[in-house]
Design a protein around this motif. Structure first.
Motif, PDB file in Angstrom:
ATOM      1  N   GLY A  93       0.806  -1.204   0.000  1.00  0.00           N
ATOM      2  CA  GLY A  93       0.000   0.000   0.000  1.00  0.00           C
ATOM      3  C   GLY A  93       0.842   1.257   0.000  1.00  0.00           C
ATOM      4  O   GLY A  93       2.027   1.235   0.336  1.00  0.00           O
ATOM      5  N   ARG A  94       0.225   2.358  -0.355  1.00  0.00           N
ATOM      6  CA  ARG A  94       0.898   3.653  -0.369  1.00  0.00           C
ATOM      7  C   ARG A  94       0.635   4.381   0.944  1.00  0.00           C
ATOM      8  O   ARG A  94      -0.099   3.904   1.790  1.00  0.00           O
ATOM      9  CB  ARG A  94       0.422   4.468  -1.572  1.00  0.00           C
ATOM     10  N   TYR A  95       1.263   5.522   1.064  1.00  0.00           N
ATOM     11  CA  TYR A  95       1.098   6.332   2.261  1.00  0.00           C
ATOM     12  C   TYR A  95      -0.385   6.575   2.560  1.00  0.00           C
ATOM     13  O   TYR A  95      -1.162   6.878   1.668  1.00  0.00           O
ATOM     14  CB  TYR A  95       1.826   7.660   2.084  1.00  0.00           C
ATOM     15  N   LEU A  96      -0.753   6.423   3.805  1.00  0.00           N
ATOM     16  CA  LEU A  96      -2.109   6.526   4.350  1.00  0.00           C
ATOM     17  C   LEU A  96      -2.953   5.284   4.085  1.00  0.00           C
ATOM     18  O   LEU A  96      -4.030   5.149   4.654  1.00  0.00           O
ATOM     19  CB  LEU A  96      -2.852   7.772   3.852  1.00  0.00           C
ATOM     20  N   GLU A  97      -2.478   4.386   3.218  1.00  0.00           N
ATOM     21  CA  GLU A  97      -3.149   3.106   3.031  1.00  0.00           C
ATOM     22  C   GLU A  97      -2.592   2.039   3.975  1.00  0.00           C
ATOM     23  O   GLU A  97      -3.234   1.023   4.202  1.00  0.00           O
ATOM     24  CB  GLU A  97      -2.991   2.626   1.580  1.00  0.00           C
ATOM     25  N   VAL A  98      -1.397   2.295   4.486  1.00  0.00           N
ATOM     26  CA  VAL A  98      -0.734   1.334   5.362  1.00  0.00           C
ATOM     27  C   VAL A  98      -1.031   1.700   6.816  1.00  0.00           C
ATOM     28  O   VAL A  98      -0.855   2.855   7.213  1.00  0.00           O
ATOM     29  CB  VAL A  98       0.792   1.346   5.130  1.00  0.00           C
ATOM     30  N   PRO A  99      -1.474   0.759   7.631  1.00  0.00           N
ATOM     31  CA  PRO A  99      -1.722   1.058   9.040  1.00  0.00           C
ATOM     32  C   PRO A  99      -0.466   1.604   9.717  1.00  0.00           C
ATOM     33  O   PRO A  99       0.652   1.159   9.440  1.00  0.00           O
ATOM     34  CB  PRO A  99      -2.118  -0.302   9.632  1.00  0.00           C
ATOM     35  N   MET A 100      -0.659   2.570  10.620  1.00  0.00           N
ATOM     36  CA  MET A 100       0.480   3.184  11.290  1.00  0.00           C
ATOM     37  C   MET A 100       1.326   2.148  12.035  1.00  0.00           C
ATOM     38  O   MET A 100       2.557   2.253  12.077  1.00  0.00           O
ATOM     39  CB  MET A 100      -0.012   4.252  12.274  1.00  0.00           C
ATOM     40  N   ALA A 101       0.689   1.142  12.608  1.00  0.00           N
ATOM     41  CA  ALA A 101       1.445   0.112  13.324  1.00  0.00           C
ATOM     42  C   ALA A 101       2.421  -0.596  12.389  1.00  0.00           C
ATOM     43  O   ALA A 101       3.546  -0.943  12.788  1.00  0.00           O
ATOM     44  CB  ALA A 101       0.496  -0.896  13.960  1.00  0.00           C
ATOM     45  N   ASP A 102       2.004  -0.823  11.139  1.00  0.00           N
ATOM     46  CA  ASP A 102       2.888  -1.482  10.175  1.00  0.00           C
ATOM     47  C   ASP A 102       4.027  -0.560   9.754  1.00  0.00           C
ATOM     48  O   ASP A 102       5.160  -1.012   9.535  1.00  0.00           O
ATOM     49  CB  ASP A 102       2.088  -1.929   8.955  1.00  0.00           C
ATOM     50  N   ARG A 145      10.117   7.487  -2.631  1.00  0.00           N
ATOM     51  CA  ARG A 145       9.598   6.132  -2.541  1.00  0.00           C
ATOM     52  C   ARG A 145       8.865   5.907  -1.221  1.00  0.00           C
ATOM     53  O   ARG A 145       8.893   4.834  -0.647  1.00  0.00           O
ATOM     54  CB  ARG A 145      10.765   5.149  -2.673  1.00  0.00           C
ATOM     55  N   GLY A 146       8.208   6.920  -0.691  1.00  0.00           N
ATOM     56  CA  GLY A 146       7.409   6.757   0.508  1.00  0.00           C
ATOM     57  C   GLY A 146       8.234   6.389   1.727  1.00  0.00           C
ATOM     58  O   GLY A 146       9.431   6.665   1.828  1.00  0.00           O
ATOM     59  N   THR A 147       7.589   5.743   2.680  1.00  0.00           N
ATOM     60  CA  THR A 147       8.245   5.400   3.937  1.00  0.00           C
ATOM     61  C   THR A 147       9.393   4.432   3.728  1.00  0.00           C
ATOM     62  O   THR A 147      10.425   4.516   4.395  1.00  0.00           O
ATOM     63  CB  THR A 147       7.222   4.792   4.919  1.00  0.00           C
ATOM     64  N   SER A 247       8.893   6.407  -9.892  1.00  0.00           N
ATOM     65  CA  SER A 247       9.189   5.594  -8.716  1.00  0.00           C
ATOM     66  C   SER A 247       7.941   5.050  -8.053  1.00  0.00           C
ATOM     67  O   SER A 247       7.923   3.937  -7.534  1.00  0.00           O
ATOM     68  CB  SER A 247       9.981   6.428  -7.700  1.00  0.00           C
ATOM     69  N   SER A 248       6.856   5.811  -8.083  1.00  0.00           N
ATOM     70  CA  SER A 248       5.640   5.393  -7.387  1.00  0.00           C
ATOM     71  C   SER A 248       4.885   4.304  -8.130  1.00  0.00           C
ATOM     72  O   SER A 248       3.990   3.684  -7.571  1.00  0.00           O
ATOM     73  CB  SER A 248       4.719   6.602  -7.178  1.00  0.00           C
ATOM     74  N   THR A 249       5.246   4.046  -9.386  1.00  0.00           N
ATOM     75  CA  THR A 249       4.530   3.029 -10.156  1.00  0.00           C
ATOM     76  C   THR A 249       5.363   1.774 -10.388  1.00  0.00           C
ATOM     77  O   THR A 249       4.837   0.665 -10.343  1.00  0.00           O
ATOM     78  CB  THR A 249       4.094   3.589 -11.524  1.00  0.00           C
TER      79      THR A 249
END
Length: 257
Positions: A93-102, A145-147, A247-249
């Motif tokens: 998942g992308r940013y905000l789609e991934v649970p914060m705990a993960d 590339r996000g987190t 990079s995002s794709t």
């Protein structure tokens, strides 16, 4: 005989490091979560190369797991001369789609564990006047590339920073930054890979060979393939917005394999 400790040793780049170092005569401390896979790996490497292989089951997303590896690295009974911080994973998942705990779990493995394990290993290496630390990062460290990319950028900056502080001690830290490598990484994260061109894939054993050669040369950063070196060079000429879109794709098609 030198002992090497490898995290995430049972698959992918970690397993390739274990094979190569065992063949070179290193004794090993193999670290991963799966005890059964660790024991099987240790038996195979011991039988084939006549080295000693110790297993240490630890989850580096947990404080107790990191602490157990710290304790092994700090031991003076069988000192570790080479640390390979390889454990890592990606989130689906992308940013905000991934649970914060993960997200926090990934940062603990990629950043906190690397910091703590390196800091546990280096004092003994410095006292002995020799040693090496390979922190496995990624070319994602150099592109938006996000987190995941941000965590690997931290690994690169941390490694090159401590390399300056350790100049003259005999301890050689290096960040290893491969591109796409054929491992279990993408399948574990639920990422499709059919949109990654075939020429972008690297072989884990060759990545390790190139990385160890660069460590022997005293490099603090290793990009183990001419194709990716050229891509990173070209990326400096591409607008950040365009680079972020590419990079995002690439390699981030989420869903069933």
């Amino acid at each position: 005989m030198t002992t090497a400790l490898i995290t995430g040793s049972t698959a992918g780049i970690g397993a390739a490091f274990a094979r190569r170092l065992a063949a070179d005569g290193y004794d090993l401390v193999l670290v991963a979560r799966d005890s059964e896979r660790l024991r099987k790996q240790a038996r195979e490497l011991t039988d084939r190369h006549r080295i000693e292989a110790e297993v240490l089951s630890a989850d580096l997303a947990e404080d107790a797991g990191i602490a157990s590896v710290e304790a092994r690295l700090a031991s003076t009974d069988r000192p570790v001369g080479l640390l390979v911080n390889n454990a890592g994973f990606g989130n689906k998942g992308r940013y905000l789609e991934v649970p914060m705990a993960d997200e926090l779990r990934m940062l603990k493995v990629h950043c906190e564990a690397v910091l703590r394990l390196t800091s546990a290993a280096v004092p003994g290496m410095r006292d002995r006047g020799r040693g090496g630390v390979i922190n496995v990062a990624s070319v994602a460290a150099f592109v938006p590339r996000g987190t995941y990319g941000a965590s690997k950028a931290w690994v690169v900056q941390f490694t090159q920073g401590i390399a300056k502080d350790l100049t003259g001690t005999g301890v050689r830290p290096m960040a290893l930054c491969p591109g796409f490598v054929r491992t279990e990484f993408h399948s574990r994260a639920g990422m499709g890979t059919d949109n990654i061109p075939s020429w972008m894939w690297l072989d884990a054993d060759r990545v390790v060979d190139a990385g160890l050669a660069d460590l022997a040369k005293g490099k603090t950063l290793s990009v183990p393939d001419p194709r990716y070196k050229a891509l990173l060079g070209a990326s400096k000429l591409v607008p950040r917005g365009m680079l972020g879109k590419v990079s995002s794709t690439t390699g981030r098609k989420y869903g069933p394999q």
